[in-house]
Design a protein around this motif. Structure first.
Motif, mmCIF file in Angstrom:
data_model
loop_
_atom_site.group_PDB
_atom_site.id
_atom_site.type_symbol
_atom_site.label_atom_id
_atom_site.label_comp_id
_atom_site.label_asym_id
_atom_site.label_seq_id
_atom_site.Cartn_x
_atom_site.Cartn_y
_atom_site.Cartn_z
ATOM 1 N N UNK A 1 0.808 -1.229 0.000
ATOM 2 C CA UNK A 1 0.000 0.000 0.000
ATOM 3 C C UNK A 1 0.841 1.278 0.000
ATOM 4 N N UNK A 2 1.933 1.292 0.735
ATOM 5 C CA UNK A 2 2.785 2.475 0.782
ATOM 6 C C UNK A 2 3.377 2.768 -0.596
ATOM 7 N N UNK A 3 3.936 1.770 -1.234
ATOM 8 C CA UNK A 3 4.585 1.987 -2.523
ATOM 9 C C UNK A 3 3.577 2.246 -3.645
ATOM 10 N N UNK A 4 2.389 1.653 -3.543
ATOM 11 C CA UNK A 4 1.336 1.949 -4.513
ATOM 12 C C UNK A 4 0.927 3.421 -4.437
ATOM 13 N N UNK A 5 0.695 3.914 -3.227
ATOM 14 C CA UNK A 5 0.273 5.307 -3.062
ATOM 15 C C UNK A 5 1.409 6.257 -3.434
ATOM 16 N N UNK A 6 2.638 5.910 -3.082
ATOM 17 C CA UNK A 6 3.780 6.750 -3.438
ATOM 18 C C UNK A 6 3.868 6.908 -4.959
ATOM 19 N N UNK A 7 3.754 5.803 -5.690
ATOM 20 C CA UNK A 7 3.794 5.863 -7.158
ATOM 21 C C UNK A 7 2.611 6.650 -7.704
ATOM 22 N N UNK A 8 1.438 6.486 -7.081
ATOM 23 C CA UNK A 8 0.249 7.195 -7.547
ATOM 24 C C UNK A 8 0.375 8.690 -7.300
ATOM 25 N N UNK A 9 0.932 9.080 -6.166
ATOM 26 C CA UNK A 9 1.142 10.501 -5.878
ATOM 27 C C UNK A 9 2.085 11.133 -6.908
ATOM 28 N N UNK A 10 3.145 10.436 -7.252
ATOM 29 C CA UNK A 10 4.086 10.940 -8.253
ATOM 30 C C UNK A 10 3.403 11.099 -9.612
ATOM 31 N N UNK A 11 2.620 10.092 -10.000
ATOM 32 C CA UNK A 11 1.915 10.164 -11.280
ATOM 33 C C UNK A 11 0.887 11.294 -11.266
ATOM 34 N N UNK A 12 0.118 11.405 -10.185
ATOM 35 C CA UNK A 12 -0.921 12.435 -10.098
ATOM 36 C C UNK A 12 -0.308 13.834 -10.130
ATOM 37 N N UNK A 13 0.859 14.013 -9.505
ATOM 38 C CA UNK A 13 1.548 15.313 -9.541
ATOM 39 C C UNK A 13 1.956 15.640 -10.975
ATOM 40 N N UNK A 14 2.475 14.658 -11.675
ATOM 41 C CA UNK A 14 2.859 14.846 -13.079
ATOM 42 C C UNK A 14 1.643 15.243 -13.919
#
Length: 180
Positions: A79-92
């Motif tokens: 869950x931590x790494x999924x959300x971290x990747x999603x936050x990076x994508x959403x910021x982009x």
């Protein structure tokens, strides 16, 4: 696993969205309403602040946190790494489409905007179809709905030995509906 939405008004990175939705036992509307600002990471803990929902009549929302599970699961389902990747994508995506931080969806559609409730439901069905699962039960009712992520997540947690009362609390169930 692909970045492309499986439905025109569904989220980019649809499998990631489904996994996060299952970890947090989200309804389709809750997933679609999450914004980047609703997710925080501190150390090995990720927290999602869930805005008002069906069971939150006062509209104050609630927060639920999970820890990194890399010691017992693969990084691509943590869950931590999924959300971290999603936050990076959403910021982009928000930067690319000129969307302010306060309005930036955590699960953007292909145009960078928010996904629709119907788009999330269609994405869930598309994932089930790609997995070769039966889409309808014997009575003709759909097997996959906007609550599929909640059900899938609750089953996963129960199979891992999590107490029912903890699942009920995490999923914001005020009744015994979790037992179904």
């Amino acid at each position: 696993v692909t970045q492309s939405p499986l439905h025109a008004t569904g989220p980019c990175w649809p499998v990631r969205a489904a996994l996060i939705g299952s970890w947090w036992l989200l309804r389709e509307a809750e997933l679609g309403n999450l914004r980047r600002q609703h997710a925080t990471i501190r150390g090995d803990v990720v927290t999602l602040h869930l805005p008002a929902s069906k069971s939150d009549q006062g509209g104050s929302g609630t927060s639920r946190s999970l820890r990194c599970t890399c010691s017992v699961t693969a990084k691509d389902v943590c869950p931590l790494h999924l959300v971290k990747a999603q936050l990076e994508f959403a910021a982009h995506m928000s930067a690319r489409h000129g969307i302010s931080d306060s309005d930036a969806p955590l699960f953007p559609a292909g145009d960078g905007g928010a996904v629709s409730k119907a788009g999330v439901c269609a994405t869930i069905v598309a994932i089930a179809k790609r997995l070769g699962l039966e889409l309808w039960d014997a009575s003709g009712a759909p097997k996959f709905t906007g609550h599929t992520l909640r059900v899938t997540g609750a089953i996963h947690l129960a199979k891992r030995g999590i107490d029912v009362w903890r699942i009920q609390l995490h999923g914001r169930w005020g009744s015994d509906a979790v037992l179904r």
